[in-house]
Design a protein around this motif. Sequence first.
Motif, PDB file in Angstrom:
ATOM      1  N   ILE A   2      12.259  10.141   4.034  1.00 38.53           N
ATOM      2  CA  ILE A   2      11.657   8.826   4.228  1.00 38.53           C
ATOM      3  C   ILE A   2      10.320   8.999   4.941  1.00 38.53           C
ATOM      4  N   GLU A   3       9.285   8.416   4.373  1.00 37.18           N
ATOM      5  CA  GLU A   3       7.954   8.543   4.967  1.00 37.18           C
ATOM      6  C   GLU A   3       7.249   7.189   4.993  1.00 37.18           C
ATOM      7  N   LEU A   4       6.736   6.838   6.169  1.00 34.72           N
ATOM      8  CA  LEU A   4       5.950   5.621   6.324  1.00 34.72           C
ATOM      9  C   LEU A   4       4.593   6.017   6.883  1.00 34.72           C
ATOM     10  N   SER A   5       3.521   5.591   6.203  1.00 36.11           N
ATOM     11  CA  SER A   5       2.172   5.960   6.619  1.00 36.11           C
ATOM     12  C   SER A   5       1.294   4.721   6.764  1.00 36.11           C
ATOM     13  N   GLU A   6       0.800   4.508   7.972  1.00 33.73           N
ATOM     14  CA  GLU A   6      -0.106   3.382   8.273  1.00 33.73           C
ATOM     15  C   GLU A   6       0.474   2.049   7.806  1.00 33.73           C
ATOM     16  N   ILE A   7       1.773   1.864   8.055  1.00 32.34           N
ATOM     17  CA  ILE A   7       2.424   0.617   7.650  1.00 32.34           C
ATOM     18  C   ILE A   7       2.062  -0.506   8.622  1.00 32.34           C
ATOM     19  N   ASN A   8       1.606  -1.611   8.063  1.00 31.17           N
ATOM     20  CA  ASN A   8       1.298  -2.813   8.838  1.00 31.17           C
ATOM     21  C   ASN A   8       1.939  -4.019   8.167  1.00 31.17           C
ATOM     22  N   LEU A   9       2.352  -4.964   8.976  1.00 27.09           N
ATOM     23  CA  LEU A   9       2.881  -6.215   8.445  1.00 27.09           C
ATOM     24  C   LEU A   9       2.313  -7.364   9.261  1.00 27.09           C
ATOM     25  N   LYS A  10       1.690  -8.278   8.546  1.00 29.11           N
ATOM     26  CA  LYS A  10       1.121  -9.463   9.188  1.00 29.11           C
ATOM     27  C   LYS A  10       1.640 -10.691   8.460  1.00 29.11           C
ATOM     28  N   ILE A  11       2.174 -11.640   9.207  1.00 29.24           N
ATOM     29  CA  ILE A  11       2.676 -12.883   8.636  1.00 29.24           C
ATOM     30  C   ILE A  11       1.983 -14.053   9.326  1.00 29.24           C
TER      31      ILE A  11
END
Length: 274
Positions: A2-11
């Motif tokens: 599992i790899e997450l790179s520069e994950i952003n979440l804006k709501i």
Amino acid sequence: MIELSEINLKIKNKIILEDINLSFPDKKTIGVVGKNGSGKSTLLKIMAGIIKPTNGKISVLNYVPYKRSKDFLKKISFVNPQKGFLDYSLPAIDFYKFLSKVYKINKEEFENKINYLGKILDIEKKIYQPVRLLSFGERVKCEILAKLLHSPKLIFLDEPFIGLDIDTKKKLIEFLKIQKKEDRTIFIVTHEINVLSEIVDELIILDKGRVLRKIDEKEIEKFKKLKKIIYVFSDDSTKSEIIHESKIQHISLKNINSIQINDITIEDILKELI
């Protein structure tokens, strides 16, 4: 993997997760902890493909989760006992039979799984009773059985211990240890650091949507020996500190009316880190 790179979440212009860079090998048990609103459950939902990140790259079992391919969904399970889907008027076994058709599980394999999972979850007879007659802990275990019927490689557990009594909690912990031995990859969101210290290989601490720290198995082992001591003085004032349990016997009671000895919580750990 599992790899997450520069994950952003804006709501709605609110940052929920920011600059998440994480990688995990298969067949590990990972704990995700943090204060309320730190983004724990949201992180799990992104990895499970329930939520699409605003930007960044993510790969889970060589799939892009939010594309929700059938092959990907067959390999994962997302468990949130607080939002159950069992019909309260029917026995759980009826829903399990429906799931066996969805996942194309043959009769012999289905019966073997029901017997095996029912036994280790200690609900062999409960699955034949209407769900409304079960205790909360029994319903949680029935929900978990449903989510594991298709033998997922990757399991997400979102606050599975809330509302469980001590005995049920212990049985669930033992069950997760068995799942761990069966080489499943497991993610657990919970506030209960002492539960996690028994089963996880790594701990991810989130704060305000960012990764505050990754803690490995050796550091986690140290948590088992830490206690929170609360001193109550003669003027009713209090003071607390976190110490190793071996030092408890050396505490001086001079000017102290009483002491309370508690297990440490994730909030205690966060106070030390932030």
